[in-house]
Design an enzyme around this catalytic site. Structure first.
Site, PDB file in Angstrom:
ATOM      1  N   GLU A 279       1.090  14.714 -30.085  1.00 22.89           N
ATOM      2  CA  GLU A 279       1.898  15.583 -30.958  1.00 22.89           C
ATOM      3  C   GLU A 279       1.118  16.846 -31.326  1.00 22.89           C
ATOM      4  O   GLU A 279       1.168  17.315 -32.470  1.00 22.89           O
ATOM      5  CB  GLU A 279       2.316  14.822 -32.226  1.00 22.89           C
TER       6      GLU A 279
ATOM      7  N   HIS B  26      -2.323  16.740 -35.092  1.00 23.38           N
ATOM      8  CA  HIS B  26      -1.827  17.835 -35.925  1.00 23.38           C
ATOM      9  C   HIS B  26      -3.055  18.505 -36.552  1.00 23.38           C
ATOM     10  O   HIS B  26      -3.641  17.993 -37.507  1.00 23.38           O
ATOM     11  CB  HIS B  26      -0.883  17.312 -37.008  1.00 23.38           C
TER      12      HIS B  26
ATOM     13  N   ASP C 268      -0.343  20.293 -32.269  1.00 22.63           N
ATOM     14  CA  ASP C 268      -0.009  21.627 -32.766  1.00 22.63           C
ATOM     15  C   ASP C 268      -1.132  22.078 -33.684  1.00 22.63           C
ATOM     16  O   ASP C 268      -2.008  21.285 -34.054  1.00 22.63           O
ATOM     17  CB  ASP C 268       1.358  21.691 -33.462  1.00 22.63           C
TER      18      ASP C 268
ATOM     19  N   GLU D   3       1.693   4.840 -36.933  1.00 28.99           N
ATOM     20  CA  GLU D   3       1.163   5.062 -38.280  1.00 28.99           C
ATOM     21  C   GLU D   3       1.151   3.795 -39.135  1.00 28.99           C
ATOM     22  O   GLU D   3       1.534   3.822 -40.302  1.00 28.99           O
ATOM     23  CB  GLU D   3       1.957   6.177 -38.972  1.00 28.99           C
TER      24      GLU D   3
ATOM     25  N   ASN E 296       0.300   4.694 -31.893  1.00 31.76           N
ATOM     26  CA  ASN E 296       0.248   6.132 -32.162  1.00 31.76           C
ATOM     27  C   ASN E 296      -0.074   6.377 -33.632  1.00 31.76           C
ATOM     28  O   ASN E 296       0.487   5.725 -34.512  1.00 31.76           O
ATOM     29  CB  ASN E 296       1.617   6.744 -31.815  1.00 31.76           C
TER      30      ASN E 296
END
Length: 362
Positions: free
Chosen positions: A273, A242, A275, A157, A202
């Site tokens: 990651e 996400h 979801d 990030e 990432n």
């Protein structure tokens, strides 16, 4: 090193004796996702909480389903390096031992992030010693797991357009100390300490085809191009993924094009990651909607032939926040993952399985 490897070997043997046996019914027709992924040249897995591995059901389910795992928090600075002269590898070693005993690969997450820095770093590190502190941390941690890690998230990030720095860089501690060179410094240190591991960048907010996300994609792509041109050993991009259910999908052809552009730089892409936030949905119908988001997203990204791994941010459903941005308030996601509580099958489980079966090989 011999003492550490002996410890890991002993721990692996004890874990192997504790965790055995399938969790899902044999007659369900459901093929473990790690097995499906491997058959198509991919990896599938979960972010793990090492404390949960003492739960035999949790551990057995992970062993059954995963071919790749990553610690949620156990390899972040605050966990591994809480004091200047102290490292704590215990929780991450638990995951490493478990993974090795079950033939599961492990990712490392993360060396450079604007969050999860212990107070001693921000209070005592200066521009004069920042590079030495960063390099020492990375070489100590990566060296501890040398040869055991599939891929390291070297930086996490680092692009945040709202900070208005040149190149879209985030105005974070390491940038303040070292400028944008800190990512390059970190990558070279990680490669020196663990030369066999894939080194990754990432980030979140790259999935949407909105104007904001496309601007961030452009900045990330330019950063990656610069790193590659300077010979920095970055080999992968992690898309956090996400996602949110309850509206029209914001991902589309622009994402596929971006992934192909990243692949054109010689990088592999990992979904790191995944979801799906269901907090805006009617609980009576949410499982079907969430499954639909999983299906559309995975069909899109896996259809590029450039994605080598898919990991969900957690093993099975427990209420949690799914947004990557800090300070979220409001309702929590209830059933955001690919499996229901205790590993029960749900619509998303079957959707992910079918997407992996249809994936283009990298």
């Amino acid at each position: 090193m011999p003492d550490r490897r002996a410890f890991l070997g002993q721990a692996a043997a004890s874990l192997a004796g504790l965790y055995a046996g399938p969790v899902l019914a044999a007659d369900s027709g459901f093929v473990p996702l790690g097995q499906v992924a491997r058959a198509h040249g991919l990896q599938f897995g979960f972010a793990l909480d090492p404390r949960r591995l003492s739960d035999a059901r949790y551990a057995a389910f992970v062993a059954q389903q995963a071919s790749l795992v990553v610690p949620e928090n156990a390899l972040k600075w605050a966990a591994t390096h809480p004091a200047p002269d102290h490292y704590d590898f215990g929780p991450a070693d638990t995951i490493a031992s478990f993974a090795r005993s079950h033939g599961i690969a492990m990712r490392g997450h993360t060396f450079c992030w604007h969050r999860s820095l212990p107070a001693w770093v921000t209070q005592t590190v200066t521009r004069q010693n920042a590079e030495a502190v960063l390099v020492d941390h990375i070489q100590t941690v990566a060296g501890h797991y040398r040869g055991m890690i599939h891929s390291w998230d070297v930086a996490n990030e680092v692009i945040n357009l709202a900070d208005n720095l040149p190149g879209g860089w985030r105005d974070c501690f390491w940038h303040q100390m070292l400028g944008p060179a800190y990512v390059e410094i970190a990558a070279h240190a990680a490669h020196q300490a663990d030369p066999g591991a894939l080194l990754c960048y990432n980030d979140y907010g790259l999935e949407s085809d909105s104007d904001k996300a496309q601007a961030k994609r452009k900045a990330v792509l330019a950063m990656l191009q610069g790193l590659k041109q300077r010979g920095v050993p970055i080999g992968g991009l992690g898309l956090q993924s996400h996602l949110r259910a309850g509206g029209s999908d914001s991902f589309g052809p622009g994402l596929a094009q971006f992934i192909q552009e990243v692949r054109g730089l010689g990088l592999t892409v990992l979904i790191t990651e995944l979801d799906v936030d269901d907090s805006k949905l009617d609980p009576a119908t949410s499982d079907g909607v969430v499954a639909g988001v999983y299906k559309r997203y995975l069909d899109l990204v896996l259809g590029t032939g450039a994605v080598s791994a898919v990991l969900t941010w957690g093993v099975w459903d427990t209420p949690h926040y799914t947004a990557a941005t800090p300070g979220q308030s409001g309702p929590m996601a209830q059933r955001p993952l690919a499996f229901g509580p205790d590993g029960s099958l749900k619509d998303a489980s079957w959707a992910v399985e079918h997407c992996l079966m249809r994936a283009r090989k990298v």
